[in-house]
Design an enzyme around this catalytic site. Structure first.
Site, PDB file in Angstrom:
ATOM      1  N   SER A 218      42.868  40.494  53.755  1.00  0.00           N
ATOM      2  CA  SER A 218      42.395  41.738  54.353  1.00  0.00           C
ATOM      3  C   SER A 218      40.988  42.037  53.838  1.00  0.00           C
ATOM      4  O   SER A 218      40.084  41.234  54.042  1.00  0.00           O
ATOM      5  CB  SER A 218      43.387  42.858  54.066  1.00  0.00           C
ATOM      6  OG  SER A 218      43.133  43.978  54.888  1.00  0.00           O
ATOM      7  N   GLU A 336      50.043  41.430  62.803  1.00  0.00           N
ATOM      8  CA  GLU A 336      49.085  42.182  61.994  1.00  0.00           C
ATOM      9  C   GLU A 336      49.122  43.687  62.270  1.00  0.00           C
ATOM     10  O   GLU A 336      49.169  44.514  61.354  1.00  0.00           O
ATOM     11  CB  GLU A 336      47.654  41.676  62.250  1.00  0.00           C
ATOM     12  CG  GLU A 336      47.383  40.254  61.832  1.00  0.00           C
ATOM     13  CD  GLU A 336      47.081  40.098  60.351  1.00  0.00           C
ATOM     14  OE1 GLU A 336      47.165  41.104  59.615  1.00  0.00           O
ATOM     15  OE2 GLU A 336      46.762  38.979  59.924  1.00  0.00           O
ATOM     16  N   HIS A 430      50.985  42.719  58.742  1.00  0.00           N
ATOM     17  CA  HIS A 430      49.791  42.527  57.922  1.00  0.00           C
ATOM     18  C   HIS A 430      50.187  42.396  56.451  1.00  0.00           C
ATOM     19  O   HIS A 430      50.890  43.253  55.904  1.00  0.00           O
ATOM     20  CB  HIS A 430      48.860  43.733  58.109  1.00  0.00           C
ATOM     21  CG  HIS A 430      47.556  43.645  57.402  1.00  0.00           C
ATOM     22  ND1 HIS A 430      46.564  42.749  57.766  1.00  0.00           N
ATOM     23  CD2 HIS A 430      47.039  44.364  56.358  1.00  0.00           C
ATOM     24  CE1 HIS A 430      45.512  42.918  56.986  1.00  0.00           C
ATOM     25  NE2 HIS A 430      45.776  43.894  56.124  1.00  0.00           N
TER      26      HIS A 430
END
Length: 545
Positions: A218, A336, A430
């Protein structure tokens, strides 16, 4: 070109020298004598761990919003059995699956942790950069425990870096006091300082300073891209792992471009909002109050294109071939946006309205957009379009760029689900890959969908640990008794992590071409960012020539 150079000869603030000289611990506790100073860690089985080692001086008072400085030298053997404080971050107002207890926070947070299988020899090194939108997170999060990776013969280093307004503020007065006439990017400079510490010290912990892989997920993956694009990080790493990274547009220091105000003007606007007339007043503010008020005012945390630390937009740096020429392992997760729904635009009232908006925004690209993200299942299409524009396009563009630069690179798609996640509508969400590739299946945050303790889950985790550590070792991801992971090539080869690792080809045909065309038109327009404003939230794109 600017290059941060640190002596890195010590690691305690002058006011804490006495605290650093600790009483001797058990004789079995490992002690390392490094150029930075002597540290005493702890051993669990064959793995030795050293925590909370300062790599730069505390950025407090007059040092707030300055490049990281060399830490003070300590005397004696420093206790390194506890994590350092996390960097200051906004006070949480809501809880999510990512919420974790990171303990105390402080501006005195520029520390790192080391897991090593041996303090002798030269093992490959992985430096982990945590995520959290450059605003939250910490190296002490249990997901990032490096012990399992160290069992595979890798030295793991995890780092803290300045976050939010304390790490990324640009301001005209800060630029004026800088010898290079720049500001912002302090968190990125921290990451470089940590890598320089690794270069100087990691051999004492059994690591090879000439075999270093940077890795992150990320915002950590975004940081990997920043480091690949930054001249000041050149030569400090040999490979890169970017998980769920996003090659978004970022503010420029003094110019309003790509739909974003200049970073300096944004900083000046924040100072006016906070009614702080000078840097002296800003530097005197309580760090937690400053951080909370900046977040509440909408201060956006990004890197800054300043011509030095970040010479260009990331996309442009890669297009110019000026990025670090290193092998890359990169990829993203199929779900995600399922845990990041704030990044997806709301669905319109009908399929007809969905198609009308897409045709209005995408013009001659609309047919292809609707083929990939049809109105027949708007909910899934919106999630997929947002996912691909951010994470999918970035991952494939990254491995494609490195492959074209002559570097073997590897692409993955994490598409694994398990009952608790799937029942919550969070299939392959995610960061869902993190406990698998770190081997921390039983060390997830409290609200994380519980991973069952089964042979199937352990096998997938074991395979990912092996692939990742193999790449760190020699640039080729391999796992015993698992399929060969093919390097990315013209056939779009990749590895899917489903119930088991499954190699494939022809990766999401048409996806990267569509989003590349959209980004290219935004770049040409010059007044449109490319980030979360995609699909239904996209600006009107210029027609193709």
């Amino acid at each position: 070109m600017i290059r941060l150079r640190h002596l890195l000869a010590g690691a305690c603030a002058a006011s804490a020298l006495m605290a650093c000289a600790t009483a001797p611990s058990a004789q079995t506790a490992p002690v390392v004598e490094a150029p930075a100073g002597s540290v005493r860690g702890e051993a669990v089985g064959d793995i030795s761990t050293f925590k909370g080692i300062p790599y730069a001086a505390p950025p407090v008072g007059e040092m707030r919003w300055r490049p990281p400085a060399p830490p003070a030298r300590w005397t004696g053997v420093r206790d390194a059995t506890d994590y350092g404080a996390a960097c200051i971050q906004p006070t949480p107002v809501v809880q999510s699956i990512y919420s974790a207890d990171i303990g105390a926070t402080s501006e005195d947070c520029l520390t790192l942790n080391v897991w090593t299988p041996s303090t002798t020899g030269k093992a490959p090194v992985m430096v982990w950069i945590h995520g959290g939108a450059l605003v939250t997170g910490s190296s002490k999060e249990t997901l990032y425990d490096g012990a399992r990776l160290a069992q595979e013969g890798v030295v793991v280093v995890s780092i803290n870096y300045r976050l939010g307004v304390l790490g990324w503020l640009a301001h005209p007065d800060l630029s004026a006091e800088s010898p290079a006439h720049i500001s912002g990017n302090y968190g990125l400079m921290d990451q470089v300082a940590a890598l320089e510490w690794v270069k100087r010290n990691i051999e004492s912990f059994g690591g090879d300073p000439d075999n270093v892989t940077i890795a992150g997920e990320s915002a950590g993956g975004l940081s990997v891209l920043y480091l690949m694009a930054s001249p000041i990080a050149r030569g400090l790493f040999d490979r890169a792992i970017a998980q769920s990274a996003y090659m978004i547009s970022t503010p420029e220091l003094t110019e309003t471009r790509h739909g974003s105000p200049s970073a300096e003007s944004a900083g000046a606007a924040l100072a006016r909002t906070l009614q702080t007339p000078s840097l002296r007043v800003l530097r005197g503010m309580d760090p937690q109050t400053l951080t909370d008020r900046a977040a509440m005012s909408g201060f956006a945390t990004f890197g800054v294109v300043d011509g030095a630390v970040l010479p260009h937009q990331i996309v442009e740096t890669f297009d110019r071939g000026e990025q670090a020429k290193v092998p890359v392992l990169a990829g993203f997760n199929s779900g995600e946006i399922r845990s990041l729904r704030m990044l997806a635009p709301p669905a319109p009232a009908s399929a007809v309205e969905y198609e009308r908006i897409i045709r209005e925004r995408y013009g001659d690209l609309a047919d292809e957009f609707l083929r990939l993200y049809p109105s027949s299942d708007m909910g899934e299409s919106i999630l997929a379009a947002s996912r691909d524009a951010l994470y999918g396009w970035t991952s494939e563009r990254l491995v494609r760029s490195q492959t074209e630069a002559g570097q073997p690179s590897y692409l993955y798609l994490f598409d694994h689900g398990y009952p608790a996640a799937d029942d919550a509508g969070l299939h392959a969400f995610h960061a869902a890959e993190l406990p698998y590739m770190f081997g921390t299946l039983n060390r997830t945050p409290p609200r994380w969908p519980a991973i069952p303790d089964t042979a199937e889950e352990r096998r997938l985790s074991g395979a990912m640990v092996a692939y990742w550590t193999s790449f760190v070792r020699d640039g080729r991801p391999a796992a015993a008794h698992e399929p060969e992971w093919p390097a990315y090539d013209a056939d779009g080869r990749f590895m899917a992590f489903e119930a088991v690792p499954s190699p494939g080809a022809d990766f999401l045909p048409g996806m990267v071409e569509l989003h590349e065309a959209a980004v290219e038109r935004r770049r040409e327009a010059g007044d449109q960012p490319w980030n979360w404003n995609t699909g239904l939230a996209s600006p009107v794109l210029r027609s193709g020539r």
